[in-house]
Design a protein around this motif. Sequence first.
Motif, PDB file in Angstrom:
ATOM      1  N   VAL A   1      -5.394  14.832  33.001  1.00  0.00           N
ATOM      2  CA  VAL A   1      -5.860  13.465  32.788  1.00  0.00           C
ATOM      3  C   VAL A   1      -4.790  12.721  32.001  1.00  0.00           C
ATOM      4  CG1 VAL A   1      -7.656  11.973  31.817  1.00  0.00           C
ATOM      5  CG2 VAL A   1      -8.265  14.218  32.745  1.00  0.00           C
TER       6      VAL A   1
ATOM      7  N   LEU B   1      -8.267  22.269  32.867  1.00  0.00           N
ATOM      8  CA  LEU B   1      -8.236  20.837  32.594  1.00  0.00           C
ATOM      9  C   LEU B   1      -7.387  20.581  31.358  1.00  0.00           C
ATOM     10  CD1 LEU B   1      -9.317  17.922  33.080  1.00  0.00           C
ATOM     11  CD2 LEU B   1     -11.194  18.494  31.505  1.00  0.00           C
TER      12      LEU B   1
ATOM     13  N   LEU C   1     -13.481  11.791  35.798  1.00  0.00           N
ATOM     14  CA  LEU C   1     -13.532  13.152  36.337  1.00  0.00           C
ATOM     15  C   LEU C   1     -14.732  13.375  37.260  1.00  0.00           C
ATOM     16  CD1 LEU C   1     -12.611  15.149  33.100  1.00  0.00           C
ATOM     17  CD2 LEU C   1     -11.180  14.901  35.151  1.00  0.00           C
TER      18      LEU C   1
END
Length: 251
Positions: free
Chosen positions: A116, A77, A191
């Motif tokens: 992200v 991530l 998420l």
Amino acid sequence: MTTFHRYAAIGDSWTEGVGDPDPTRPNGVRGWADRVAEVLATTSDDFGYANFAIRGRRIGEILEQQLGPALALEPDLLTLQGAGNDILRIRIDLDALVGDIDAAVGRANDAGATVVLFTHGVAASGPFSALRGRIAIFNELIREVVDTRDAVLVDNWRIREAQDVRLWDVDRVHLSPIGHHRAALEVLDTLGVPHGHRFDLPDVGGLSRRAQLRTDLGWARTFVGPWAYRRLTGRSIGDGVSAKRPEMSPI
């Protein structure tokens, strides 16, 4: 629910955590990324977190200085936040700027990381309202990146609660502690990570027009002058500041 084991954050002062003071932490700040990591750590026994963000950095500096070291830690991530310091410049090529972000997301995807991304929000009135059109274009270009990459979007432009002054530090640029808390919840919700935290803001009355003007003038004297001086002298608030968590470690 997707479980993340290795989270790396890159960006500028927002991701570093400016506006959310905590003298027990590196650089003396906590911030939304730390808060996100704290929740993710409860979902994995082998969780690690690194944060390379440094205040004052522009996108070119973030990608040149932070992306490579972050990907070398093999995150699954990656949060990539920035461009605020670019948007404040007199001249900016938004297509080239977002093109660089798109290429960076591609690199992260190739390395196995979900990314992200973030849009920027801006008030319809106030000192930053003149940037509204520029920010809207940037946001739309970021949405196109999300459409074509393994990326998810935290759409700050559409968070109406962000108009509340309580979410902002006194400099009106950085989030307050409650603002960082709200931002962390938005990332976790995007998420699909359960967190059990609530966010409530009680209704309060606004300032009168005269009081607001007085507040605006005080803000300009305290913050705009020093910012303009740094611009003229080629300095940055990030000069001499190091990444607060340059290694993947438990939190």
